[in-house]
Write an enzyme that holds these catalytic residues in place. Structure first.
Site, PDB file in Angstrom:
ATOM      1  N   GLU A  15       0.808  -1.223   0.000  1.00 21.81           N
ATOM      2  CA  GLU A  15       0.000   0.000   0.000  1.00 21.81           C
ATOM      3  C   GLU A  15       0.838   1.269   0.000  1.00 21.81           C
ATOM      4  O   GLU A  15       0.394   2.325  -0.439  1.00 21.81           O
ATOM      5  CB  GLU A  15      -0.969   0.007   1.173  1.00 21.81           C
ATOM      6  CG  GLU A  15      -2.129  -0.980   1.044  1.00 21.81           C
ATOM      7  CD  GLU A  15      -1.786  -2.365   1.569  1.00 21.81           C
ATOM      8  OE1 GLU A  15      -0.605  -2.621   1.882  1.00 21.81           O
ATOM      9  OE2 GLU A  15      -2.713  -3.200   1.664  1.00 21.81           O
ATOM     10  N   PHE A  35     -11.630  -7.314  13.966  1.00 21.35           N
ATOM     11  CA  PHE A  35     -10.558  -7.775  13.091  1.00 21.35           C
ATOM     12  C   PHE A  35     -10.211  -6.683  12.078  1.00 21.35           C
ATOM     13  O   PHE A  35     -11.081  -6.140  11.415  1.00 21.35           O
ATOM     14  CB  PHE A  35     -10.974  -9.057  12.360  1.00 21.35           C
ATOM     15  CG  PHE A  35      -9.922  -9.553  11.417  1.00 21.35           C
ATOM     16  CD1 PHE A  35      -8.681  -9.969  11.894  1.00 21.35           C
ATOM     17  CD2 PHE A  35     -10.157  -9.580  10.047  1.00 21.35           C
ATOM     18  CE1 PHE A  35      -7.695 -10.408  11.014  1.00 21.35           C
ATOM     19  CE2 PHE A  35      -9.178 -10.023   9.169  1.00 21.35           C
ATOM     20  CZ  PHE A  35      -7.937 -10.432   9.654  1.00 21.35           C
ATOM     21  N   GLN A  36      -8.944  -6.365  11.975  1.00 25.93           N
ATOM     22  CA  GLN A  36      -8.420  -5.342  11.071  1.00 25.93           C
ATOM     23  C   GLN A  36      -9.046  -3.971  11.307  1.00 25.93           C
ATOM     24  O   GLN A  36      -9.229  -3.192  10.381  1.00 25.93           O
ATOM     25  CB  GLN A  36      -8.562  -5.771   9.607  1.00 25.93           C
ATOM     26  CG  GLN A  36      -7.682  -6.997   9.320  1.00 25.93           C
ATOM     27  CD  GLN A  36      -7.481  -7.257   7.846  1.00 25.93           C
ATOM     28  OE1 GLN A  36      -8.357  -6.982   7.032  1.00 25.93           O
ATOM     29  NE2 GLN A  36      -6.331  -7.810   7.509  1.00 25.93           N
ATOM     30  N   LYS A  91     -17.569  -0.809   6.058  1.00 24.35           N
ATOM     31  CA  LYS A  91     -18.087  -1.805   5.118  1.00 24.35           C
ATOM     32  C   LYS A  91     -19.610  -1.768   5.010  1.00 24.35           C
ATOM     33  O   LYS A  91     -20.172  -1.856   3.914  1.00 24.35           O
ATOM     34  CB  LYS A  91     -17.621  -3.191   5.574  1.00 24.35           C
ATOM     35  CG  LYS A  91     -17.899  -4.313   4.595  1.00 24.35           C
ATOM     36  CD  LYS A  91     -17.315  -5.626   5.124  1.00 24.35           C
ATOM     37  CE  LYS A  91     -17.866  -6.822   4.374  1.00 24.35           C
ATOM     38  NZ  LYS A  91     -16.992  -7.250   3.275  1.00 24.35           N
ATOM     39  N   MET A  95      24.191   9.328   1.877  1.00 24.37           N
ATOM     40  CA  MET A  95      24.070  10.636   2.500  1.00 24.37           C
ATOM     41  C   MET A  95      24.390  10.567   3.996  1.00 24.37           C
ATOM     42  O   MET A  95      25.013  11.469   4.544  1.00 24.37           O
ATOM     43  CB  MET A  95      22.669  11.212   2.274  1.00 24.37           C
ATOM     44  CG  MET A  95      22.497  12.621   2.783  1.00 24.37           C
ATOM     45  SD  MET A  95      23.724  13.733   2.058  1.00 24.37           S
ATOM     46  CE  MET A  95      22.821  14.378   0.657  1.00 24.37           C
TER      47      MET A  95
END
Ligand SMILES: Cc1ncc(C[n+]2csc(CCOP(=O)(O)OP(=O)(O)O)c2C)c(N)n1
Ligand SMILES: [Mg+2]
Lengths: 563, 161
Positions: A49, A111-112, A161, A477
């Site tokens: 993602e 969940f999630q 949802k 760097m």
């Protein structure tokens, strides 16, 4: 007729002119993904993602339009956070659509489930959890409006949802008006005439332009002002491309790795016009000694940027385009009374002296490949017309220094946050928007490994993105800082074990090349640019090359370390 | 460094308090007191925030608050004539030998005794920040067992010369 939440969302995106969505599915957004095939969007399935949000950001930077990213709840949402913060720091318009657990479960550690609105509050321009399907269309429209208006930025909409499954009549609002949000746009006429007077009087003026000029599409107005009034121009990293890098009035970038001429010009100027820039510490060096002899004018759309780090004499809260238009208008006809070439002659001569004394330079070599040489070659071969993205570190600074950008929206780089792993997915986003332009990620061997999985995305979408790795086998760097300021103690910056990038490219179905000798740089780059496939070029460069000039952190711009 | 009272009108939406509080903590500004309450309009809430800072910091705080999408209006009441009040409830140890003196102070400060226990008195005091502070100073030597303060609320005065 009633539509489901998922259908309403799709209709909204269509009406907002969205064509491309960068995303990754999951349980909480499965209803949205179920509708997707019924709509004409191009969906780019990423492999992580973070890739989706950076790609949406790259798309937005390259086009000026809002980028869209769609991810699931929980880990899908948290994976976007670095990219959201990246877009926020650089004021990039992106809309992030995150799935959320059904509303009755919110707060139950379902969940999630994650409170993504809470997590992203400080790194979004705004964010909203949609709890009522009747507010869905308005919220989406508002998200796009907020993302692109005023000082642009990322806006997140969290979509439970059950709201995506619920049904309602689809009513799209004509426009959004909010009593709490009125992005101020037009400059105060009195302030503009003050600045016009200052410009007519100034002996040693400099324009210091920033990303705001690009996001306001004000580059033409900037060029007009500089050319007509003979004002040299420098810019921040974010501002590169707004003023042509091959223009005689161009000074190069200023700040920590800015050119000698740019930093000396700011240091000696009697008038500094800061336009769409925000006096970041990487630009000003020690703030108390920034532009010590100058009257400071600051044009910015965001009032919080003004008087934040530096106290300025003439603040102007305005969109850069309307301010520059007004300023050019106010200066119209003044060439009758003011002999601009004459009053600026000494100043421009002085700048030439600085330029000749300390141009950007490096010690060429016929044995090892110098990273700066590679960037110079990329510039030559693409004539300044490519879209260049960068990773973060030395690669980014060499790209900024040695590629001369001829047009705006062609340098995509994480400036404010300095996010390693930005460049490649951003290149994917830009290439989706411009399939026919050459899009090149100038990368470091460390950074590229942070989102290397997107090779699968690029190959799958048949995107001919070119990744040129300036491979020094170091987190270069950081190693440079260790060399210069930490007794050469290279603690954990040597990347000894590396993948074989050529084989890696091939494993993904892309093309890989390796360059180890200076004489191979040009022919191999030419070959790479001609291939209609994703290409990695692993360039083994001088390992301990440093970026110069350098103003050590906290020092004054005048105290540059030179080659 | 001065004490400023900011009057902040906000959309009455979930998360708005967290946006404001997060802005202060995230940017290192300090909140001395914060009061949130409904207004006559159901979808608008009002916050009174007292904070301390020099002029540049206060300017940043005001601008940053205005930048929040859900903030409708910010007024720095310190720049105006304003009526300010705060209420404090204090449970003060009141042994018999101190009781009379405490009641005298209650009288002078025009407080109220709102609850009486065996060895303590609960006082209700209303006034501006300075008055409450002075009262606390005076009562400390008797022993303040508990204190609850509302934080300042304020309104611009009608007459601003
Ligand atoms: C996500 C992230 N982690 C750490 C850093 C700190 N950092 C800045 S530059 C740099 C080195 C990058 O190495 P490489 O990609 O090889 O680029 P080079 O400097 O060698 O060109 C690091 C670790 C960062 N900017 N971003
Ligand atoms: Mg490296």
């Amino acid at each position: 007729m009633e539509l489901t939440g998922a259908q309403i969302l799709m209709e909204c995106l269509k009406l907002e002119g969205v064509t491309t969505i960068f995303g990754f599915p999951g349980g909480a957004v499965i209803d949205i993904y179920h509708e997707l095939p019924n709509y004409p969007f191009k969906h780019v399935l990423v492999r992580h993602e973070q890739g989706a949000i950076h790609a949406a950001d790259g798309y937005a930077r390259a086009t000026g339009q809002v980028g869209v990213c769609l991810v699931t709840s929980g880990p899908g949402a948290t994976n976007t956070v670095t990219g959201i913060a990246t877009a926020y720091m650089d004021s990039i318009p992106v809309v992030i659509l995150t799935g959320q657990v059904p509303t009755p479960l919110i707060g139950n550690d379902a969940f999630q489930e994650v409170d993504i609105v809470g997590i992203t509050r400080p790194c979004t321009k705004h964010n909203t959890l949609v709890k009522d399907i009747h507010k869905l269309a308005y919220t989406i429209k508002q998200a796009f409006y907020l993302a692109r208006s005023g000082r642009p930025g990322p806006v997140l909409v969290d979509l439970p949802k059950d709201i995506m499954q619920a049904k309602a009549k689809f009513i799209y609002p004509d426009d959004i008006s909010m009593r709490s949000y009125n992005p101020h746009c037009d400059p105060h006429p009195k302030q503009i005439s003050r600045v016009a007077k200052l410009i007519q009087k100034a002996q040693r003026p400099v324009i210091y332009s920033g990303g705001g000029v690009i996001s306001a599409d004000a580059h033409e107005e900037l060029v007009t002002l500089a050319h007509r009034r003979h004002i040299p121009v420098t810019s921040t990293l974010m501002g590169l491309g707004a003023f042509p890098g091959n223009d005689p009035l161009w000074l190069g970038m200023l700040g920590m790795h800015g050119t000698y001429a740019a930093n000396m010009a700011v240091n000696n100027a009697d008038l500094v016009l800061a336009i769409g820039a925000r006096f970041d510490d990487r630009v000003t060096g020690k703030v108390s000694t920034f532009a010590p002899k100058a009257t400071l004018v600051h044009i910015d759309i965001d009032p919080t940027s003004i008087q934040k780090n530096v106290s300025v004499h003439v603040p102007i809260v305005a969109d850069c385009k309307s301010a520059l238009t007004a300023l050019n208008e106010a200066l119209k006809g003044t060439a009758k009374d003011v002999d601009y070439p004459a009053i600026r002659k000494d100043w421009l001569d002085q700048i030439s002296v600085w330029n000749e004394a300390q141009p950007l330079k490096y010690k060429p070599s016929s044995k090892t490949v110098k990273p700066q040489f590679v960037v110079e070659k990329i510039y030559e071969l693409t004539k300044g017309e490519a879209i260049i993205t960068t990773e973060v570190g030395q690669n980014q600074m060499w790209a900024a220094q040695f590629y001369k950008f001829h047009r705006p929206k062609s340098f995509l780089s994480s400036g404010g946050l300095g996010t390693m792993g930005y460049g490649f997915p951003a290149a994917i986003g830009a290439q989706m928007a411009f399939p026919d332009r050459l899009v090149i990620d100038i990368a470091g061997d460390g950074s590229i490994q942070m989102n290397i999985q997107e090779l699968a995305t690029a190959v799958c979408q048949k995107l001919p993105v070119k990744i040129i790795i300036l491979n020094n086998g170091y987190l270069g760097m950081v190693r440079q800082w260790q060399e210069l300021f930490y007794d050469r103690c290279y603690s954990e910056t040597c990347m000894e074990a590396q993948p074989d990038f050529v084989k890696l490219a091939e494993a993904y179905g892309a093309v890989g090349f390796r360059i180890t000798k200076p004489k191979d740089v040009e022919p191999v780059l030419k070959k790479a640019f001609a291939i209609n496939n994703t290409v990695i070029v692993d360039v083994r460069v001088e390992r301990e090359e440093n970026v110069y000039p350098m103003v050590p952190a906290g020092a004054s711009l005048a105290d540059m370390l030179l080659v | 460094m001065h004490r400023h009272i900011l009057s902040v009108t906000v959309e009455n939406e979930p998360g708005v308090l967290s946006r404001v509080a997060g802005l202060f903590s995230g940017r290192g500004f300090n909140i001395e007191s914060l009061n949130v309450a409904p207004t006559l309009e159901p979808d608008v809430s009002h916050m009174t925030i007292t904070t301390i800072g020099d002029d540049a910091i206060i300017e940043q705080i005001v601008k940053q608050l205005r930048k929040l999408i859900t903030v409708i209006k910010v007024v720095d009441l310190t720049e105006h004539k304003a009526v300010q009040r705060e209420m404090a409830l204090m449970k003060v140890l009141a042994e018999d030998r101190n009781r009379a003196e405490i009641l005298r102070i209650v009288d002078i400060f025009r407080c109220k005794v709102v609850d009486v226990g065996h060895g303590d008195l609960t006082l209700e005091a209303i006034g501006d920040f300075g008055k409450i502070q002075a009262l606390i100073n005076l009562l400390t030597r008797f022993g303040i067992k508990e204190i609850a303060r509302t934080g300042t609320v304020a309104l611009k005065r009608a007459m601003q010369d």
